[in-house]
Write a protein that holds these residues in place. Sequence first.
Motif, short mmCIF file in Angstrom:
data_model
loop_
_atom_site.label_atom_id
_atom_site.label_comp_id
_atom_site.label_asym_id
_atom_site.label_seq_id
_atom_site.Cartn_x
_atom_site.Cartn_y
_atom_site.Cartn_z
N ARG A 1 0.83 -1.21 0.00
CA ARG A 1 0.00 0.00 0.00
C ARG A 1 0.86 1.26 0.00
O ARG A 1 0.61 2.21 -0.74
CB ARG A 1 -0.94 -0.01 1.22
N MET A 2 1.90 1.29 0.86
CA MET A 2 2.70 2.51 0.96
C MET A 2 3.43 2.82 -0.34
O MET A 2 3.61 3.97 -0.72
CB MET A 2 3.71 2.40 2.12
N ASN B 1 1.36 7.39 -6.25
CA ASN B 1 0.25 8.30 -6.53
C ASN B 1 0.52 9.69 -5.96
O ASN B 1 0.17 10.70 -6.58
CB ASN B 1 -1.06 7.74 -5.95
N GLY B 2 1.14 9.73 -4.78
CA GLY B 2 1.46 11.01 -4.15
C GLY B 2 2.37 11.83 -5.04
O GLY B 2 2.16 13.03 -5.25
N THR C 1 -15.53 16.99 -5.60
CA THR C 1 -14.82 15.76 -5.96
C THR C 1 -15.78 14.57 -5.88
O THR C 1 -16.71 14.56 -5.08
CB THR C 1 -13.62 15.50 -5.02
N LYS C 2 -15.53 13.60 -6.77
CA LYS C 2 -16.42 12.42 -6.78
C LYS C 2 -15.70 11.18 -6.22
O LYS C 2 -16.31 10.34 -5.57
CB LYS C 2 -16.88 12.16 -8.21
N LEU C 3 -14.39 11.07 -6.48
CA LEU C 3 -13.65 9.93 -5.93
C LEU C 3 -13.07 10.27 -4.56
O LEU C 3 -13.12 9.48 -3.63
CB LEU C 3 -12.49 9.54 -6.87
N PHE C 4 -12.48 11.47 -4.45
CA PHE C 4 -11.96 11.92 -3.16
C PHE C 4 -13.16 12.16 -2.25
O PHE C 4 -13.96 13.06 -2.52
CB PHE C 4 -11.16 13.22 -3.32
N ALA C 5 -13.31 11.37 -1.19
CA ALA C 5 -14.45 11.53 -0.29
C ALA C 5 -14.13 12.60 0.74
O ALA C 5 -13.01 12.65 1.26
CB ALA C 5 -14.76 10.21 0.39
N LEU C 6 -15.12 13.45 1.00
CA LEU C 6 -14.95 14.53 1.99
C LEU C 6 -15.06 13.90 3.38
O LEU C 6 -16.16 13.56 3.83
CB LEU C 6 -16.02 15.60 1.78
N ALA C 7 -13.93 13.74 4.04
CA ALA C 7 -13.95 13.06 5.34
C ALA C 7 -12.68 13.36 6.11
O ALA C 7 -11.63 13.62 5.52
CB ALA C 7 -14.08 11.55 5.15
N ARG D 1 -6.52 19.54 2.39
CA ARG D 1 -5.60 18.41 2.61
C ARG D 1 -6.08 17.19 1.85
O ARG D 1 -7.28 16.91 1.80
CB ARG D 1 -5.53 18.07 4.10
N LEU D 2 -5.14 16.47 1.25
CA LEU D 2 -5.48 15.23 0.56
C LEU D 2 -4.79 14.05 1.21
O LEU D 2 -3.61 14.13 1.56
CB LEU D 2 -5.00 15.28 -0.91
N SER D 3 -5.53 12.96 1.39
CA SER D 3 -4.90 11.68 1.68
C SER D 3 -5.07 10.90 0.39
O SER D 3 -6.17 10.42 0.06
CB SER D 3 -5.63 10.98 2.84
N VAL D 4 -3.99 10.83 -0.39
CA VAL D 4 -4.07 10.19 -1.70
C VAL D 4 -4.08 8.68 -1.50
O VAL D 4 -3.18 8.12 -0.88
CB VAL D 4 -2.89 10.63 -2.58
N GLY D 5 -5.12 8.05 -2.00
CA GLY D 5 -5.28 6.60 -1.85
C GLY D 5 -4.53 5.84 -2.92
O GLY D 5 -3.61 6.37 -3.57
N ILE D 6 -4.91 4.59 -3.12
CA ILE D 6 -4.16 3.75 -4.06
C ILE D 6 -5.01 3.36 -5.28
O ILE D 6 -4.77 2.36 -5.93
CB ILE D 6 -3.54 2.52 -3.36
N GLU D 7 -6.01 4.20 -5.58
CA GLU D 7 -6.77 3.99 -6.82
C GLU D 7 -5.84 4.28 -8.01
O GLU D 7 -4.70 4.68 -7.83
CB GLU D 7 -7.97 4.96 -6.88
#
Length: 387
Positions: free
Chosen positions: A256-257, A263-264, A324-330, A367-373
């Motif tokens: 994952r990292m 992606n980051g 945003t549609k993929l980046f969830a607001l959370a 702030r973004l937490s870039v996932g692994i999509e």
Amino acid sequence: MSIENNKSKNLGTKFIHAGMVPDPSTGAIMTPIYQTSTYVQEAPGVNKGYEYARSQNPTRKALEDALAIIENGQYGLAFSSGVAATDAVIKLLNPGDEVIAANDMYGGTYRLFTKIFAKYGIKFIYVDTTNPQNIQTAITAKTKLIWIETPTNPLMNITDIAAVAAISKAAGSWLCVDNTFASPYLQNPLDLGADIVMHSSTKYLGGHSDVIQGALIMNDASLREQLYFIQKSCGAVPGPMDCFLVLRGIKTLHVRMKAHCENGFLIAHFLRKHPKVAHVYWCGFSDHPNHDIAKVQMRGFGGMMSFTLKDDSIDAATKVLSSTKLFALAESLGGVESLINHPASMTHASIPREERIKNGLSDGLIRLSVGIEDADDLIEDLTQAIG
Ligand SMILES: *Cc1c(COP(=O)(O)O)cnc(C)c1O
């Protein structure tokens, strides 16, 4: 693209096998979820090392052993949340003791220090720890603990762990590093001289946004005894199911990292080139003010970043945050899915506005937490949201 150095070579094997012992009763390869509150004793005081589940649980034990191994420490302790782990560290102290802490750290840590522990007579001094000299200047005979977070949340500032460890040692203080953002894949503070590593296991260790948990890792046996005593006396222990989830998360941490780092890298560069973006905070840029230290003490730069728009207003930020549609607001971070967050109104709302702005956390910061999509999809999503 150089996103990791060769020190990350054998981390995969370590993360997959850390603390794994086949279950003695069946040979089960995965540690079972020992969902029990107590253990039957053979005779009064004669037991198998397990008496009551607040004090000991085999699933938690497997996780705590794994935590120690992945942070290159001797001992691990798991807590019911990251803040519960932080709470346990502060309970090492006595009224009158002083803590030097970073002025740019997780809002919940700041709240715990200022709203809970300050009233018990523990004094907190906040300094900009990116310059270790500021810590040196703040040291007094009462300094018992130095608390740093690196990279910081959300401005991605880096503090030189080895330099602070040297200052702490000379002062006879403990150094605790909140290593949540980097994860043990990117950084191991104990190797750089820290006394305690703290994690919100909720984030990268769990990795799937399905558990709240915290961790402490240390080398010193007496420190472990004191922290274990606090853990069992205060009782902020995680349940066995949650321990199982974090154990499972750790097995894929390296995969994952690596993807978060890739992606980051791509998203930080995309944002930096975007005409509407004013500034991108990401420690992988060679002109990031602490990039040289990041390069030395980290194996890569991860998927956490923040940015401001040229129009640094709440309104402009709100438009992006709600488009945003993929980046969830959370709130939160470190899961496989990408998240977008507004520190001023969400994670850092408990910090007074004046204090927040003074520390560089503007109203419009995103702030973004870039996932692994797939990175292409993430970039497409940000493109339409920024407009
Ligand atoms: C989330 C977080 C914490 C607190 O952890 P919880 O598991 O939410 O209690 C502490 N430090 C950092 C850097 C965090 O991101």
